[in-house]
Motif scaffolding. Structure first.
Motif, PDB file in Angstrom:
ATOM      1  N   ALA A 185      38.831  29.240  45.494  1.00 48.72           N
ATOM      2  CA  ALA A 185      38.356  30.294  46.404  1.00 48.72           C
ATOM      3  C   ALA A 185      37.439  31.206  45.814  1.00 48.72           C
ATOM      4  O   ALA A 185      36.389  31.617  46.525  1.00 48.72           O
ATOM      5  CB  ALA A 185      39.903  31.325  46.525  1.00 48.72           C
ATOM      6  N   LEU A 186      37.352  31.351  44.309  1.00 46.06           N
ATOM      7  CA  LEU A 186      36.444  32.178  43.776  1.00 46.06           C
ATOM      8  C   LEU A 186      34.985  31.611  43.793  1.00 46.06           C
ATOM      9  O   LEU A 186      33.984  32.247  43.780  1.00 46.06           O
ATOM     10  CB  LEU A 186      36.800  32.541  42.187  1.00 46.06           C
ATOM     11  CG  LEU A 186      37.809  33.832  42.337  1.00 46.06           C
ATOM     12  CD1 LEU A 186      38.368  33.796  40.939  1.00 46.06           C
ATOM     13  CD2 LEU A 186      37.307  34.914  42.623  1.00 46.06           C
ATOM     14  N   ALA A 187      34.989  30.125  43.624  1.00 50.16           N
ATOM     15  CA  ALA A 187      33.956  29.260  43.676  1.00 50.16           C
ATOM     16  C   ALA A 187      33.255  29.312  44.885  1.00 50.16           C
ATOM     17  O   ALA A 187      31.870  29.669  45.199  1.00 50.16           O
ATOM     18  CB  ALA A 187      34.232  27.935  43.085  1.00 50.16           C
ATOM     19  N   TRP A 188      34.006  29.244  46.027  1.00 49.03           N
ATOM     20  CA  TRP A 188      33.587  29.476  47.319  1.00 49.03           C
ATOM     21  C   TRP A 188      32.912  30.848  47.696  1.00 49.03           C
ATOM     22  O   TRP A 188      31.875  30.999  48.256  1.00 49.03           O
ATOM     23  CB  TRP A 188      34.505  29.175  48.382  1.00 49.03           C
ATOM     24  CG  TRP A 188      34.238  29.105  49.771  1.00 49.03           C
ATOM     25  CD1 TRP A 188      33.786  28.331  50.581  1.00 49.03           C
ATOM     26  CD2 TRP A 188      34.424  30.325  50.453  1.00 49.03           C
ATOM     27  NE1 TRP A 188      33.497  28.737  51.683  1.00 49.03           N
ATOM     28  CE2 TRP A 188      33.921  30.078  51.894  1.00 49.03           C
ATOM     29  CE3 TRP A 188      34.814  31.790  50.408  1.00 49.03           C
ATOM     30  CZ2 TRP A 188      33.583  30.974  52.943  1.00 49.03           C
ATOM     31  CZ3 TRP A 188      34.827  32.761  51.266  1.00 49.03           C
ATOM     32  CH2 TRP A 188      33.957  32.203  52.571  1.00 49.03           C
ATOM     33  N   GLN A 189      33.495  31.866  47.210  1.00 46.25           N
ATOM     34  CA  GLN A 189      33.176  33.240  47.386  1.00 46.25           C
ATOM     35  C   GLN A 189      31.918  33.354  46.748  1.00 46.25           C
ATOM     36  O   GLN A 189      30.924  34.069  46.956  1.00 46.25           O
ATOM     37  CB  GLN A 189      34.307  34.311  46.808  1.00 46.25           C
ATOM     38  CG  GLN A 189      33.828  35.738  46.969  1.00 46.25           C
ATOM     39  CD  GLN A 189      34.830  36.505  46.239  1.00 46.25           C
ATOM     40  OE1 GLN A 189      34.918  36.637  44.870  1.00 46.25           O
ATOM     41  NE2 GLN A 189      35.598  37.391  46.856  1.00 46.25           N
TER      42      GLN A 189
END
Length: 661
Positions: A82-86
């Motif tokens: 999720a943080l990589a996508w963000q």
């Protein structure tokens, strides 16, 4: 100079070593940094998260059901993907924004007087004008360039575990942890008291004795240790409380303030599911990514968030305060004062039907519930006016800067809870009428331990369909990701929650259903009594006795452990009390040591009971071993191991609620 010895367990060849530099894996075109060499299941899990968020970005919404058994690194996979996508989304927004920026149209003909051909500052990425439709919490602040990620779990201890996983990653974004005053308050005069919310609000209303910690909330928010590179850049509740105690500032209001600009917010379920708490905490989920971990009981949470139960005493206090406030602001308080809920309750209590010992009850659904509310001067046509007045009254009570007289904190909570449920009930021109049950009950509270406990008259508006509440969350957010070790069967989630899940991942389990599971349905109990647990028959003593008898027979046959699930806490409590009165509980306890899951209690208490159940099965903590003890009176209100009849008990039975804890 003597070389420093390498730290223990820092072998760079160890593929699961958290000290090793993160591995970068390209998943769905996005580089994902993972602190270990990921397993295949973790890669598959992260791929589903990223594909869900990509689809949500393209289509406006996309939701996921992701099942992953305990111990597979689910939390770490969720955070990293999720943080990589963000991070990728933020970089894309900046690049696309810069590419689309153009000089002003007049600069082509008159460059000297119109910016010299440069891009106007207002068009630069990250300098967008404030959105006039943004929430109050974001008023006057730039529009977010990336969606906020809300990571919600059931308990604060689970949130602490997730934050420990977050510390292992290389990702660092502005973060916050939302929690109640009970966990965050640093005022030594309020810590540990039961009604801390009410006392805090009273203290803030008192201008002369305003809480000194509240005045220093900004000192907590701006503390160097919480900034980029600080030792508490990644922090949990305890870290923020320590900072608050150090600077004598309020950690509760600091956490709320930090959350306004955070890109990653950790919080309990209720801060997302309950509209009342969302408004109180100013949680803005519009366009956000919502991760609900351990979400196997989310339907019950949604039903509870859409329901309200308020007793006569609380309504009387609210009505009295509304009457006192009428002269100050007639347009706000008079319509609310003219609601006749108390009069309606007083008329109806004489017609309640007896459903149990010292318990009288009546209920209405659909148009019958609408007609009953009309008798209380709450009609479908008049409700928008009442709702507008309630919103203004609640806002006045929650404004710490207001100089005007207003409702007390407790009465404001009662009013907000009541109108939150009524808002769902009357929403959409009555589409939810059949999804609610209006109830009035008169009973004696037995959990007080007082044999002369008074009768309590209570009004309830129960939400029967979780989609009423959950659909609003799904519509406002960019993506809702539900994860747990046990989500199967998944098709029930879609129908219960009223949304379509674009992504589903069902994990293989260690049980072979073909050779290790025997599924059997008992339609009748001893004496051929039908085992029908519907609302009408569950109150019958014959049904309750039949369930106890068949459970006793099963405990006689099955060795070691028995895990017994009930459809609700209400039915479980009802059966326990009946069995204790008839001696059935005593006979069950003679076969197996009994453990019970209760609705409340701390997570540590529940873990202790679960450990006792396992230990009893493994013969490590077998009751009755050693010298014989005298029997103790069984307290059914405590979630603990009850004493056995003698040394003949074998194994244990755990009475739990399906999709409970």
């Amino acid at each position: 100079m003597k070389p420093t010895a390498p730290p223990r367990n820092s072998n760079p060849q160890n593929p699961r070593n958290p000290m090793r530099r993160s591995n970068v894996h390209h998943i769905g075109g996005i580089p994902v940094e993972f602190p270990y060499q990921p397993y295949g299941t973790q890669l598959a899990f992260m791929a589903r998260v990223i594909s869900t968020l990509d689809r949500a970005q393209r289509e406006g919404h996309c939701h996921a059901l992701l099942e992953s058994p305990t111990g597979t690194g689910k939390s770490l996979s969720l955070l990293c993907s999720a943080l990589a996508w963000q991070k990728h989304r933020g970089a894309s927004s900046v690049n696309n924004g810069a590419a689309n920026c153009k000089p002003g149209p007049k600069a082509k003909t008159d460059p000297l007087n119109h910016g010299g051909g440069f891009v106007p500052e207002s068009q630069l990425p990250g300098t967008a004008a404030p959105d006039p439709t943004a929430s109050t919490a974001r008023k006057g602040k730039p529009k977010r360039t990336v969606p906020t990620i809300f990571y919600a779990s059931r308990t604060h201890s689970q949130i602490s575990q997730v934050i420990r996983e977050y510390r292992k990653t290389t990702y660092r974004v502005p973060m916050s942890v939302l929690a109640s005053r009970k966990h965050y308050c640093t005022n030594p005069h309020l810590q540990g008291i039961e009604n801390i919310d009410e006392e805090c609000k009273l203290l803030l209303d008192n201008r002369e004795g305003l809480c000194s910690e509240f005045k220093n909330a900004n000192k907590v928010k701006n503390h160097p240790s919480l900034q980029i590179g600080g030792c508490n850049e990644v922090h949990d509740i305890e870290d923020l409380v320590k900072v608050g105690q150090t600077v004598k500032g309020c950690s509760y209001f600091a956490a709320r303030s930090i959350a306004e600009d955070a890109e990653l917010v950790f919080c309990p379920y209720s801060y997302i599911i309950s509209p009342t708490i969302r408004r109180a905490m100013e949680v803005d989920i519009k366009g956000a990514v919502i991760i609900l971990d351990e979400a196997h009981n989310i339907e019950d949470m949604a039903r509870e968030a859409g329901s309200v139960e308020v007793d006569e005493e609380s309504l009387l206090k609210l009505h009295t305060e509304l009457g006192q406030l009428r002269p100050t602001e007639k347009t706000i308080y008079e319509p609310l004062y003219e609601m006749e809920i108390l009069s309606w309750m007083d008329r109806q209590k004489s017609f309640l039907e007896k459903c149990d010992f010292q318990h009288y009850f009546s209920s209405w659904t659909g148009q019958k519930a609408v007609r009953e509310l009309e008798e209380a001067n709450i009609s479908q046509n008049y409700f928008p006016t009442l709702q507008e007045c309630a919103v203004k009254a609640i806002k006045a009570a929650s404004d710490a800067e207001s100089e005007l007289v207003h409702l007390s904190g407790r009465s404001a909570i009662v009013l907000e809870g009541l109108f939150s449920s009524l808002g769902f009930f009357f929403h959409g021109n009555g589409v939810h009428f059949n999804d609610y049950q209006l109830a009035l009950q008169r009973s004696v509270k037995r959990d007080t331990g007082d044999l002369s406990a008074p009768w309590v008259l209570a009004l309830s508006l129960w939400c029967l369909h979780p989609a009423v509440v959950f659909r609003e969350i799904a519509d406002h957010s960019l993506s809702v990701i539900l994860t747990s070790g046990t989500l199967s069967p998944m098709h029930s989630f879609s129908s219960e929650l009223g949304i379509q899940f674009g992504t589903c991942l069902e994990a293989p389990h260690v049980i072979d259903a073909e050779s290790q599971v025997l599924a059997t349905v008992f339609s009748k109990g001893p004496g051929d009594y039908p085992l029908n647990a519907s609302y009408k028959t569950a109150n019958a003593y014959a049904f309750q006795d039949a369930v106890g008898q068949i459970l006793e027979e099963i405990c006689m046959i099955v060795p070691a452990g028995c895990l017994v699930f009930f459809p609700s806490y209400k039915l479980l409590d009802k059966l326990r009390h009946r069995w204790s009165e008839t001696g059935q509980w005593f006979r069950l306890n003679a076969r197996k040591s009994l453990f019970v899951e209760t609705r409340g209690g701390s997570p540590n208490e529940f873990e202790q009971v679960l450990k006792g159940y396992y230990d009893c099965i493994r013969k490590r903590n077998k009751p009755g071993s050693g010298r014989k003890r005298k029997n103790k009176k069984l307290d059914l209100n405590e979630c603990s191991l009850s004493d056995s009849l003698d040394n003949s008990t074998e194994g244990a039975a755990f009475l739990a609620v399906c999709r409970g804890k």
